[in-house]
Scaffold this motif. Structure first.
Motif, short mmCIF file in Angstrom:
data_model
loop_
_atom_site.label_atom_id
_atom_site.label_comp_id
_atom_site.label_asym_id
_atom_site.label_seq_id
_atom_site.Cartn_x
_atom_site.Cartn_y
_atom_site.Cartn_z
N ARG A 1 0.85 -1.18 0.00
CA ARG A 1 0.00 0.00 0.00
C ARG A 1 0.89 1.24 0.00
NH1 ARG A 1 -5.32 0.65 3.70
NH2 ARG A 1 -6.13 -0.66 2.03
N TYR B 1 1.13 5.40 0.25
CA TYR B 1 0.43 6.57 0.72
C TYR B 1 1.10 7.81 0.15
CZ TYR B 1 -1.78 3.77 4.37
OH TYR B 1 -2.52 2.85 5.06
N TYR C 1 -4.24 6.96 -1.18
CA TYR C 1 -3.52 5.69 -1.06
C TYR C 1 -3.91 4.79 -2.21
CZ TYR C 1 -7.72 3.27 0.58
OH TYR C 1 -8.97 2.72 0.66
N ASP D 1 -3.41 0.40 -3.57
CA ASP D 1 -2.97 -0.95 -3.24
C ASP D 1 -2.42 -1.65 -4.47
OD1 ASP D 1 -3.71 -0.70 -0.64
OD2 ASP D 1 -5.68 -1.60 -0.90
N PRO E 1 -10.62 2.84 5.21
CA PRO E 1 -9.29 3.40 4.95
C PRO E 1 -8.94 4.40 6.05
CG PRO E 1 -10.93 4.38 3.50
CD PRO E 1 -11.62 3.31 4.26
N GLU F 1 -8.83 6.54 -1.92
CA GLU F 1 -8.15 5.62 -2.82
C GLU F 1 -8.06 6.23 -4.23
OE1 GLU F 1 -9.47 1.60 -2.72
OE2 GLU F 1 -7.78 0.94 -3.94
N TYR G 1 -3.08 3.19 -8.66
CA TYR G 1 -1.73 2.98 -8.14
C TYR G 1 -0.70 3.91 -8.78
CZ TYR G 1 2.53 0.64 -6.75
OH TYR G 1 3.77 0.37 -6.21
N HIS H 1 -0.32 4.99 8.09
CA HIS H 1 -0.46 3.56 7.89
C HIS H 1 -0.65 2.78 9.17
CE1 HIS H 1 3.69 4.89 8.12
NE2 HIS H 1 3.97 3.76 8.73
#
Lengths: 190, 106
Positions: free
Chosen positions: A94, A96, A112, A114, A141, A147, A150, B61
Motif C-alpha cells: 500500500r 500513501y 492511497y 494498493d 481506509p 483511494e 496505483y 499507515h
C-alpha cells in the motif's frame, strides 16, 4: 512453553501451516547470506522474552509490515525465524501520498493505493516493524485518505520522497561540516 | 549473538521490570509510537500493545494497528515513565555487575 529453547520448534497447535519448519527452511533459502545460527546461550532467558515468543502470537494474523525502504506491506504472517525473516501470504503493498498542504483539519489529507503481490519472503534486516491489524478497523481506509489508482499515487509518493531525500541530504551535509556523522547517511527511512 | 554478557543480562532484567508500563519508542525514522510495553528480547526487539502514533498525519499507515513488534535495530530511544524506574535498585545492580567484572578481570 516455559522450558523451550529458541531453537525448538514452536509447540504444535500454534503455527500449523509451515510455522513449524519455518526457521531452517528460511535459513536454507537465504543460503550463505544469512548470518550463522546463534550458539546455544549458556543462560537462557525465560522463554517469554525471546524473539520467537514475540512472533509466535503474530503467526497466521494479518499484519502490517514496514520495511527499511519505506514500503508498507500487509499480509498474513505464515512463517518466521529468529532473525525476523518472514514469509507473508496474500501480500498487498500500500502506498500513501500525504498532500503537502494537508493539516489535521483538512478533509482530504492524502491518497492511497494498493498493489497485490502474493507470497513474499522478507529478509529480517529490512523489517522496521510489524503491526497486527485490527480487523474491525481494517475495512475503513485511514481517516482523510482516499483511494486513487496505483500509478498516480505511486508517482506522488515518489515525488514526495525525492523532496524529503533532498532535504535530508542538505541537512546531513550541513551536519557533516559541523562534525556530526548521521547514523543513516544516504538513506531516508519513511 | 552467543551467550548474553553480564550487562546484556542486566539490561534485559531492567526492561523486564518495565513490562506493562506506558513507554514511547522513537524509531530511527523519527516515528514515535506510544504503547504498553509487552515484551523485550535479547536484541531489544520490543512489543507494544494498544499503540498510538504521535504524528499520525505523517504516518497514516498505523491507524488500524493495535499492537506492534519493533525490530531492535531500528529503535533510537525508548522514553521511560519516570516513576517506573527504581534508580537506587538500578544503581546497585550496576555496581554489583561492575564489581563482578572487576573480580573476573583480576
Amino acid at each position: 512453553m516455559e522450558n523451550l529453547t529458541i531453537h525448538d520448534a514452536p509447540p504444535p497447535g500454534a503455527p500449523q501451516q509451515g510455522g513449524r519448519a519455518g526457521g531452517p527452511h528460511i535459513q536454507q533459502a537465504l543460503g550463505r547470506g544469512a548470518p550463522p545460527p546463534p550458539q546455544q546461550p549458556q543462560q537462557l532467558p525465560p522463554q517469554m522474552f525471546t524473539t520467537a515468543a514475540q512472533l509466535l502470537d503474530l503467526t497466521d494474523k494479518k499484519l502490517l509490515i514496514c520495511l527499511r525502504d519505506g514500503r508498507k506491506l500487509t499480509g498474513i504472517l505464515r512463517s518466521w525465524d529468529q532473525f525476523a525473516n518472514l514469509v507473508l501470504q496474500s501480500t498487498v503493498e500500500r502506498v500513501y501520498a500525504t498532500l503537502p498542504e494537508a493539516t489535521d483539519e483538512s478533509a482530504v489529507k492524502g491518497y492511497y493505493a494498493d498493489k497485490p503481490h502474493g507470497i513474499f519472503l522478507v529478509r529480517g534486516e529490512n523489517v522496521l516493524l510489524l503491526g497486527e491489524i485490527d480487523l474491525d478497523k481494517d475495512d475503513e481506509p485511514p481517516a482523510g485518505f482516499e483511494e486513487r489508482d496505483y500509478k498516480t499515487v505511486d508517482q506522488m509518493a515518489k515525488e514526495r520522497k525525492a523532496l524529503d531525500r533532498a532535504k535530508e541530504k542538505t541537512k546531513l551535509k550541513k551536519l557533516a561540516t559541523l562534525g556530526f556523522e548521521g547514523e543513516n547517511i544516504g538513506e531516508v527511512l519513511l | 549473538m552467543c551467550a548474553p554478557s553480564a550487562d546484556e543480562r542486566l539490561r534485559n532484567s531492567f526492561f523486564k521490570t518495565l513490562i506493562d508500563n506506558q513507554v514511547t519508542v522513537e524509531l530511527k525514522n523519527d516515528i514515535q509510537i506510544r504503547g504498553t510495553l509487552k515484551s523485550v528480547d535479547q536484541y531489544l526487539n520490543i512489543k507494544l500493545d494498544d499503540i498510538s502514533v504521535l504524528d499520525d498525519l505523517k504516518y497514516p499507515h498505523l491507524s488500524s494497528v493495535k499492537n506492534v513488534f519493533i525490530r531492535g535495530s531500528v529503535v533510537r530511544y525508548v522514553h521511560l515513565p519516570h516513576n517506573a524506574v527504581d534508580v537506587t535498585l538500578l544503581e546497585d545492580a550496576t555496581r554489583r555487575e561492575a564489581a563482578n567484572q572487576a573480580q573476573k578481570a583480576k
